[in-house]
Design a protein around this motif. Structure first.
Motif, PDB file in Angstrom:
ATOM      1  N   THR A  36       0.726  -1.158   0.033  1.00  0.00           N
ATOM      2  CA  THR A  36      -0.058   0.150  -0.045  1.00  0.00           C
ATOM      3  C   THR A  36       0.919   1.307  -0.099  1.00  0.00           C
ATOM      4  O   THR A  36       0.388   2.189  -0.286  1.00  0.00           O
ATOM      5  N   LEU A  58       0.825   4.928  -8.527  1.00  0.00           N
ATOM      6  CA  LEU A  58       1.178   5.670  -7.407  1.00  0.00           C
ATOM      7  C   LEU A  58       2.659   5.018  -6.989  1.00  0.00           C
ATOM      8  O   LEU A  58       2.948   5.541  -5.736  1.00  0.00           O
TER       9      LEU A  58
ATOM     10  N   LEU C 376      -6.301   7.886  -3.819  1.00  0.00           N
ATOM     11  CA  LEU C 376      -5.463   6.653  -3.690  1.00  0.00           C
ATOM     12  C   LEU C 376      -4.150   7.386  -3.022  1.00  0.00           C
ATOM     13  O   LEU C 376      -3.610   6.582  -1.666  1.00  0.00           O
ATOM     14  N   GLN C 379      -4.823   8.675   0.509  1.00  0.00           N
ATOM     15  CA  GLN C 379      -5.225   7.817   1.335  1.00  0.00           C
ATOM     16  C   GLN C 379      -3.870   7.151   2.220  1.00  0.00           C
ATOM     17  O   GLN C 379      -3.590   6.813   3.184  1.00  0.00           O
ATOM     18  N   ALA C 380      -2.873   6.808   1.055  1.00  0.00           N
ATOM     19  CA  ALA C 380      -1.542   6.296   1.378  1.00  0.00           C
ATOM     20  C   ALA C 380      -0.897   7.381   2.261  1.00  0.00           C
ATOM     21  O   ALA C 380      -0.053   6.949   3.143  1.00  0.00           O
ATOM     22  N   VAL C 389      -8.033   6.440   6.186  1.00  0.00           N
ATOM     23  CA  VAL C 389      -8.831   7.089   5.223  1.00  0.00           C
ATOM     24  C   VAL C 389      -9.748   5.803   4.620  1.00  0.00           C
ATOM     25  O   VAL C 389      -9.109   5.047   3.952  1.00  0.00           O
ATOM     26  N   LEU C 391     -11.985   5.072   1.615  1.00  0.00           N
ATOM     27  CA  LEU C 391     -12.602   5.711   0.271  1.00  0.00           C
ATOM     28  C   LEU C 391     -14.171   5.810   0.157  1.00  0.00           C
ATOM     29  O   LEU C 391     -14.548   4.496   0.052  1.00  0.00           O
ATOM     30  N   LYS C 392     -14.668   6.719  -0.461  1.00  0.00           N
ATOM     31  CA  LYS C 392     -16.000   6.598  -0.714  1.00  0.00           C
ATOM     32  C   LYS C 392     -16.449   7.054  -2.195  1.00  0.00           C
ATOM     33  O   LYS C 392     -16.766   8.249  -2.225  1.00  0.00           O
TER      34      LYS C 392
END
Lengths: 292, 536, 514, 310
Positions: A36, A58, C376, C379-380, C389, C391-392
């Motif tokens: 992640t 990412l 994303l 979030q990371a 976090v 996600l929605k």
């Protein structure tokens, strides 16, 4: 197990399944980067010595994500089938034992009803309605993955129940079952001790194929964003991530998760096929056929 | 020689299994040759190789000349022309041999279309003719029926009609009556024999039943382990067999003797039924039963008495209700009305204690097919499970049980499929004896076995009954078997007891037409030849 | 028999010629068709209720306003003859209207229609989505058929820039006559270069060229908006020649295709008045805690997002005002720059230190920009400082539902306003303004600054906005990420396409190859 | 009678499914009133909306009312777009029906051909080739294949339109060709599954006694193929019919990938919009198709099997 060695197909399937299972089990132990962790400066790196499977949008390591993705994808595929088997086998056995009774009738109508619900649509609709976040049911908090497993598992049960029912019905007519009943052996002991072991082989074949379908269902739901939720990787969500590179040539983003799905599903299918060949008595005593 | 069929040195192998080893035989035009043998003797493989119907895995050597032409070297199209036209075949199980999804008329029509230039209407006419010739009364109506709508005998008649549709020179019948009831068996055999005689068709008749073929065959070939051990005129093979194996086969045939010259002693009744009947709802599902209340009467109200220490035979054709009766007697099923009394007390098979108590009094011996033992449990396990009803102290060792049925205790750790049919049936008997019951019910104890093995099992049962002083109830469709070992006989038909009495009385002076017909249709070997001497 | 090679060649040429038949350049009736793919379905075509700029691209071809913004971002007249005459107290605005303009239904356009349209919009009963931007208008006065005057209750500098997009003039009496038509089938209601033809929800909207258009006639006969939620599908349509213009292309695709040539062209331009941000709901936990907001604002790297995810098509700013703007306060901006230590410290000081978690909503269909990767990444990145976090993803319309219902915790999206520099600030943080329910944040100082800016002249704006930016840096009521550029991507058949600084596709002026 | 009980159980299924979906939409998530009125709607207007749509009544009552209205008025209006759900279904259903039917035809034709080739060439190369292909088809996710096809066939080769649907008005072939890739993406799994079933079923029938009878009677190959196929058909028909229903599920994803404005795509949109009346209607409609398909399969089975027909 020794019987498996007679079927190269089953062996190949087993090898693939075991390999995937091993990957899933060992993912946390292997010296992999975090699946992640983003590294925004290392985006879209092609496969190299450092990142065997390259990196994604990412900068996450695709190898690590594919390996960790095996955990969610396989766990969901297996989970679905375990739920389906537990429900389906119990109900199928009970209904067969109660043949002719009202219980049998009700049980099999229930099976009919659940069988008439299109799995994917229903799963999409339910997850869509209750949302992809954790759902609180009484004191239990269900993650989206758990919801999926329950939901699809419940919809897998009718197929298994019908097969179990049919096989058990035939098995219960066998003389040895009557022989067991004579000394007063209880139904449960006969169903689980005698009938189940004898009908397990075709059920395992079915289960093996269903795991494959379960994996594809997981991938499909994750692909539309209703399955495994980020940041947790799954093969389906990795494919969803790779959508944006379909035309731009970063093949490694879709190749590896796609291949992982393909290989594991084909593994379970081959295993099922091989087991079927081994178990199917018709395969052994072949009827005469035309030579011309 | 005017040979229709000439087989020279036929050799068939399936992988490592050598099914037929150097068989040679010949069949003249219009001749009736029977091949006799037990399962695995290679008789069916021989028959199938004449039509080249063996699986691709079969490797065939030798020569098969049909009207002088070598069948084994025919091209595919020549082969197709030959099949059905010059040689045809009737198979054992008429249910599975007919295509289930097309009506009889279409199936006959298709055969005619394949080999003749007849128009559709002509084919239809010919089909009606054929059906009439095989003894189907409403031939025209029969054209529209599907195989499942016909009785077993009718189906076999249709199969015969298909086979003779294009006037073949040779007809091969592979156990054509084995799946049928005795009374039907006789009719079908007669039909085949008469048709072949009338049309000059050569008949190759495959069977395991010497008495049956002895009645009509011109010559008999006896096969054993892929070889013909003896071949000759029927009278010679049956009357003065040369081969040891033939003698053994002949000796194994149960023949109605006249058991017990003296009177059968009057012993007390241990088991009886009072107006016991059993009806099943027609509708299978619980919901359908709400409006469909029709019932199928499997057993009409019946009374019977079983006397201590005696052997009672229950005989009847399929569907006569004999197995239903057996299940009621042992409490596996409950009667719709009436009661079963064990030494004067009603049977209580429902609760576990009652079931356990009962299993120490009455036990059941099953058919002895594969299905009578759980394929996943060892013999030891099967025997010890049977003793669950006993207190631990009373349980016997499985080894002792094995010795009781004269089996090697070394077999205890084998699985059922590793045993022969005869061994399995001995295990079945041992299992029934595990609780030392007073009464033993044997339901078709030999029907799954080869002739030679049948005899051993019957002798074992007789010996055990005598030695242990048990009461024995034998259920069978085989009058020969019943006549051999029983003190009393009970004849059943269509769910009812039609006749009952001492065996000698019933078998020598039957009181009902049905019993008479049953006795009459029993194959009698050479003694029955007179019946086939001329068309019926 | 055909050889294999011959067969393949035939098959290929056959299918190729058939595929040629798929191209949409000129239809069966010989009309020139312009096809644009847009990411989301216009939930309404009513010019008063446009929540989405994709829908605006449609409705702005049908309806027109008194003013518009030219491609360089300047205010220019549209249905007015020139810019209005503004009174000294800046409370009355007088417009002279264009003569000879007709609505699609044939009715002539007059001052009465302007008054009718504004009166309708201002009536609270009609629930116009952006009525709050117009509350400064006291009344609209018809001076003559072609002269109209707006009376304001207070000076309101954003008035003119708002007139370029959040309004549309429709004929007198049309609301009463065809209430439902505005929603989905606005036939005969506008003055613009295109007339509504037909539409199917989720599939397409088709407009025809207005033959009586008062201005320069467009180069196309038909404009078809194909709706394609998937960026891939939009791109595939462009690459296979079934579409001419792509709305909201992924930044990477835009950069790649414009760089490669291959018949595709595109251009980008700094957008005026747009902002990409995490819009927090400060009325709810955990964003009711200033320290938590600071922690979020300082935990991620804006430059990385701008460069790596958007390839430079986003200009970073943490204080809403674009870096390029003269009004940008570099000092305030620096106070929210990425600093993980500071973020962790702020988090530790917050009330949510133990269980730092929130739900981040973002639009699934690319609204202006595809924000999924950014979501994303954030979030990371937030996971690094210990904030979880979830996600929605939501469809844009649904996302607006969440925002206007105040149901969200934080929303990652790009908001587009007008050319007025305080427009977004006003919309987000001024009590009673449309998006204020979405931020749940206001402060007296900020309100004062905004109100002061309304009354200020352009040249006096800098110190006021510096003050406002300082407040934003101090309170971090939203985590601003940057200013998106406007960029359009088009195929070989388009010879000219001006990129609109207002971000919407500007299809009126597209020129097609002959 | 069996037909009646079959129809009764089909109705039962629809009843249960509609009740479940109804309950789900009412129990979870945000109030529809909030979704519709959105913005800064005051509590009174929320309450008024709920009263107007009967949302304040117990779920069972709401369900019965909804059920009662169904035959006469069809489905209600969408809360989100205010559009009539009936109209939306009428717009989107035809495309999905076409797509799924095309996929179905591909799957049936493909699998009968491949299955027969495989069964008749058992353990020879056609069989091996078909089995490998079928196994691969079973194991590849259709949507992934769809993306690859879109790129390769649609964009790189330009043979078929990669996305969207070309209306009938522009010609039959352009229209069908625009559905070909998505139909293939849906069908691929079923070509695999159904050809395997066809093969197994044919091999089973080929091993039956009555097949041997046909050979023994010297019937020509064509007659024997008819005999065999006719006997092998029932399980195939049953699977094919079920597949028709299942294909609607895959259509959801494939329509999204290929940007087809069909029913399934509308479902996904409705889900992301939380448009409950729409979700309810679509799920019910697809379940209806599914139930109809399996009922049809049952009835065809009966017709094909004389033992069940009587």
């Amino acid at each position: 197990m020794s019987a498996l060695s007679r079927s190269p197909v089953a062996l190949l399937g087993l090898a693939l399944v075991l390999a995937m299972g091993l990957i899933a089990l060992l993912a946390p132990v292997l010296p992999l980067p975090s699946p992640t962790a983003t590294s925004i400066l290392d985006t879209y790196l092609p496969p190299s010595a450092e990142h065997w499977f390259g990196t994604d949008a990412l900068g996450r390591d695709v190898l690590a994500r594919t390996f960790w993705g095996a955990r969610s994808s396989l766990a969901i595929g297996l989970g679905i089938v375990v739920i389906g088997m537990v429900l389906g086998v119990s109900l199928g056995l009970a209904a067969a034992e109660a043949a002719g009774s009202l219980f049998e009738e009700l049980a099999m109508r229930l099976v009919d009803i659940f069988a008439a619900i299109p799995v994917l649509i229903w799963a999409i609709a339910v997850v869509g309605i209750v949302g992809t976040g954790a759902t609180q049911i009484g004191p239990v908090s269900l993650s989206n993955e758990a919801k999926l497993v329950l939901l699809v598992g419940v919809l897998f049960f009718p197929g298994i129940a019908r097969i179990t029912y049919g096989l058990a019905l035939a098995e219960l007519k066998q003389e040895y079952v009557d022989a067991r009943r004579l000394p007063g052996t209880g139904s449960a002991a006969i169903l689980f001790g005698d009938v189940l072991p004898n009908i397990l082989s075709p059920l395992l074949v079915q289960a093996s194929v269903l795991v494959g379908i379960g994996i594809i269902i997981e991938a499909s739901l994750s692909f539309v964003g209703l399955g495994v939720q980020p940041p947790m990787p799954s093969w389906g969500s990795m494919l969803a991530d790779s959508k944006q590179t379909v035309f731009s040539g970063e093949y490694w983003l879709s190749l590896f998760p796609g291949l992982a799905i393909f290989l594991s599903v084909i593994g379970f299918n081959l295993l099922g096929d091989g087991l079927r060949d081994l178990f199917d008595p018709r395969r052994r005593t072949r009827l005469p056929k035309e030579t011309a | 020689m005017d040979a229709l069929l000439q087989i020279e040195d036929l050799d068939v192998r399936f992988g490592t299994f050598h099914a037929v080893r150097g068989v040679s035989l010949h069949l003249a035009r219009g001749e009736k040759l029977a091949i006799i043998g037990e399962s695995g003797s290679g008789k069916s493989v021989t028959a199938l190789s004449v039509m080249r119907l063996l699986d691709g895995a079969a490797r065939t050597a030798g020569r098969i000349l049909l009207q002088g032409e070598d069948v084994l070297s025919l091209s595919a199209s020549a082969l197709r022309q030959m099949r059905g036209r010059r040689v045809a075949m009737v198979f054992q199980d008429p249910m599975t041999s007919l295509n289930p999804v097309f009506p009889v008329g279409r199936q006959i029509g298709d055969v005619l279309a394949a080999h003749t230039d007849l128009s559709g209407a002509a084919r239809r006419g010919r089909a009606i003719d054929l059906l009439a010739q095989v003894g189907i009364r409403e031939a025209e109506r029969c054209l529209t029926l599907y195989p499942h709508e016909l009785s077993g005998g009718m189906r076999q008649r249709v199969m015969i009609a298909l086979a003779i549709a294009c006037d073949p020179a040779l007809l091969i019948a592979d156990e054509p009556t084995t799946a049928l009831d005795v009374t039907v068996q006789e009719q079908i055999t007669r039909l085949l024999v008469d048709l072949c005689r009338a049309r000059g068709i050569g008949l190759l008749f495959i069977s395991h039943n010497l008495d049956l073929v002895g009645e009509f065959a011109d010559r008999i070939a006896v096969m054993h382990e892929g070889r013909i051990v003896e071949m000759g005129e029927a009278a010679q093979v049956m009357g003065a067999p040369r081969a040891e194996y033939t003698r053994k086969l002949l000796a194994a045939i149960p023949r109605i003797g006249l058991p017990g010259e003296g009177r059968i002693p009057d012993t007390p009744v241990v088991l009886e039924t009072r107006a016991v009947s059993r009806a099943y709802p027609r509708a299978r599902s619980a919901v359908a039963r709400l409006w469909d209340r029709r019932q199928v009467q499997a057993l009409r109200p019946s009374d019977l008495q079983v006397h201590a220490g005696q052997v009672l035979g229950i005989v009847g054709e399929s569907g006569s209700g004999k197995s239903t009766l057996a299940r009621l007697l042992i409490g596996l099923d409950l009667p719709t009305s009436g009661t079963v009394l064990l030494q004067g007390a009603p049977l209580k098979p429902r609760d576990r204690a009652g079931r356990r108590a009962l299993s120490r009094r009455i036990q059941l011996v099953f058919q002895g097919s594969q299905a009578s033992l759980n394929p996943r449990k060892t013999i030891r396990r099967a025997l010890s499970e049977a003793m669950q009803a006993l207190p631990r102290a009373e349980r016997r060792s499985p080894g002792a049980l094995m010795e009781l049925v004269r089996l090697d205790p070394a077999l205890l750790d084998r699985y059922p499929h590793q045993l022969s049919g005869g061994q399995r049936q001995r295990v079945g008997i041992a299992r029934a004896l595990a609780t030392s019951p007073d009464i033993l019910i044997a339901d078709e104890p030999t029907s799954a076995l080869d002739v030679s093995v049948q005899k051993e099992i019957i002798e074992l049962l007789q010996a055990l009954q005598r030695d242990l002083g048990m009461t024995l109830i034998v259920i069978s469709h085989d009058l020969g078997l019943i006549g051999t070992i029983c003190d009393r006989v009970l004849v059943m038909r269509a769910g009812a007891i039609v006749e009952t009495g001492e065996a000698r009385q019933v078998l020598t002076h039957p009181a009902t037409d049905y019993t008479r017909a049953l006795l009459a249709s029993l194959p009698k070997g050479l003694a029955g030849r007179a019946r086939f001497a001329s068309p019926a | 028999m055909l050889s294999r090679r011959h067969f393949l060649a035939t098959a290929a040429s056959l299918t190729a010629s058939l595929a040629g038949g798929f191209a949409t350049r000129v239809d069966a009736q010989g009309r020139k068709v312009l096809v644009a793919t847009i990411p989301s379905n216009p939930s309404t075509l009513d010019p008063l209720n446009q929540s989405n700029h994709d829908a605006m691209a449609v409705s702005q071809l049908i309806y027109q306003n008194l003013l518009e913004v030219d491609v360089d971002g300047n205010l220019v007249p549209q249905l007015a003859v020139d810019l209005p005459e503004i009174s000294e107290d800046r409370l009355t605005y007088t417009f002279r209207l264009r003569e000879g303009v007709r609505f699609h239904n044939g009715a002539p356009f007059t001052a009465a229609d302007v008054k009718y349209s504004y009166d309708y919009m201002l009536d609270p009963a009609n629930e116009a989505l952006r009525r709050s931007y117009w509350t400064a208008i006291e009344r609209v006065e018809v001076l003559s058929d072609y002269e109209v005057r707006f009376h304001l209750s207070r000076p309101y500098r954003p008035l003119l820039s708002s007139m370029t997009k959040y309004m549309g003039i429709f004929p007198q009496g049309s609301r009463e006559a065809a209430a439902d038509a505005f929603q989905s089938a606005p036939a005969g209601l506008g003055t613009g270069p295109a007339i509504f033809s037909e539409a199917q929800t989720g599939a397409y909207v088709e407009l025809l060229r207005n033959p009586d258009y008062w201005g320069e006639a467009p180069d196309w006969d038909v404009v078809r908006f194909e709706i394609a939620g998937e960026a891939n599908a939009r791109l595939a349509a462009l690459m296979s020649g079934t579409a001419d213009v792509v709305g909201g292309p992924a930044a990477r695709d835009f950069l790649r295709l414009t760089a490669e040539g291959g018949g595709f062209s595109g251009a980008s331009k700094p957008a005026l008045g747009a902002a990409m941000m995490l819009m927090h709901n400060c009325a709810k936990a955990p964003f009711d805690d200033r320290n938590f907001r600071i922690a979020v604002a300082r935990a991620f790297d804006r430059a990385a997002i701008a460069e790596r995810i958007y390839g430079g098509l986003l200009e970073e700013t943490s204080v809403l005002v674009p870096t390029a703007s003269a009004l940008h306060s570099a000092e305030a901006d620096a106070r929210l720059s990425m600093d993980l230590e500071a973020a962790r410290a702020a988090l530790a000081d917050s009330a949510h230190a133990g269980n730092a978690a929130f739900e981040l909503t973002y639009p699934t269909d690319a609204y202006l920009l595809d924000v999924r990767d950014t979501a994303l990444y954030i979030q990371a990145a937030l996971a690094e400082v210990g904030i979880t976090v979830t996600l929605k993803p939501l469809e844009t319309g649904q996302m607006f539902g969440d925002i206007f219902g105040g149901n969200h915790q934080s929303v990652l999206w790009a908001v587009v306003g007008t050319t007025d520099p305080t427009f977004i600030m006003n919309a987000l943080f001024m009590p009673g303004q449309s998006l204020n329910v979405g931020t749940g944040f206001s402060s007296e100082a900020l309100t004062a600054a905004i109100e002061e800016s309304f009354a200020a002249r352009d040249e006096d704006l800098a110190p006021i906005l510096a003050r406002a930016q300082a407040i934003l840096a101090d309170e971090a009521p939203a985590a601003f990420i940057g200013t998106p550029k406007a960029f359009n991507l088009w195929g070989a058949d388009v010879t000219e396409m001006p990129v609109n600084t207002g971000i919407t596709l500007r299809l009126r002026d597209v020129k097609l190859a002959a | 009678m069996p037909v009646l009980t079959r129809l009764a159980s089909a109705l039962m299924v629809l009843f249960v499914v509609s009740a479940m979906i109804f309950a789900l939409t009412r129990l979870g998530g945000v109030s529809p009133a909030r979704l519709v009125l959105g913005a800064d709607a005051p509590a009174e207007s929320l309450a008024a909306f709920e009263a107007e749509h009967g949302l304040d009544r117990p779920i069972a009552v709401q369900y019965l009312a909804w059920l009662r209205a169904l035959p006469a008025e069809g489905f209600a209006r969408s809360y989100v777009t205010g559009q009539s759900v009936n109209q939306r279904l009428a717009e989107t259903l035809p495309l999905t029906l076409e797509l799924v039917t095309l996929a179905f035809v591909l799957a049936v034709v493909g699998s009968v051909a491949l299955g027969s080739a495989s069964a008749y060439g058992e353990n020879r190369w056609p069989d091996h080739a078909v089995r490998i292909l079928a196994m691969a088809a079973l194991s590849v996710p259709g949507f992934w294949l769809g993306l690859l096809l879109m790129r390769l066939v649609g964009v790189q080769l330009g043979w078929l339109p990669p996305v969207g649907v070309i209306p009938w008005a522009r010609g039959v072939w352009p229209h069908l060709s625009s559905l070909l890739l998505p139909a293939l993406a849906i069908a691929i799994y079923y070509i695999g599954a159904m050809s395997r079933l066809m093969r197994a079923s044919l091999i089973d029938v080929l091993g039956q006694d009555y097949t041997r009878t046909g050979v023994a009677l010297g019937l020509p190959a064509r007659t024997r193929y008819v005999y065999t196929l006719r006997n092998a058909l029932p399980p195939f028909v049953s699977m094919a019919a079920m597949s028709y229903g299942y294909m609607f599920g895959w259509a959801v994803i494939v329509e999204m990938v290929f940007n087809l404005p069909g029913l399934a795509n509308a479902l996904l949109t409705a889900i992301f919009q939380r448009d409950y009346p729409m979700i309810q209607a679509i799920v019910l409609l697809i379940t209806l198709v599914f139930v109809l398909a399996s009922t049809a399969a049952d009835l065809i089975q009966r017709a094909l099997n004389p033992r069940l027909a009587t």
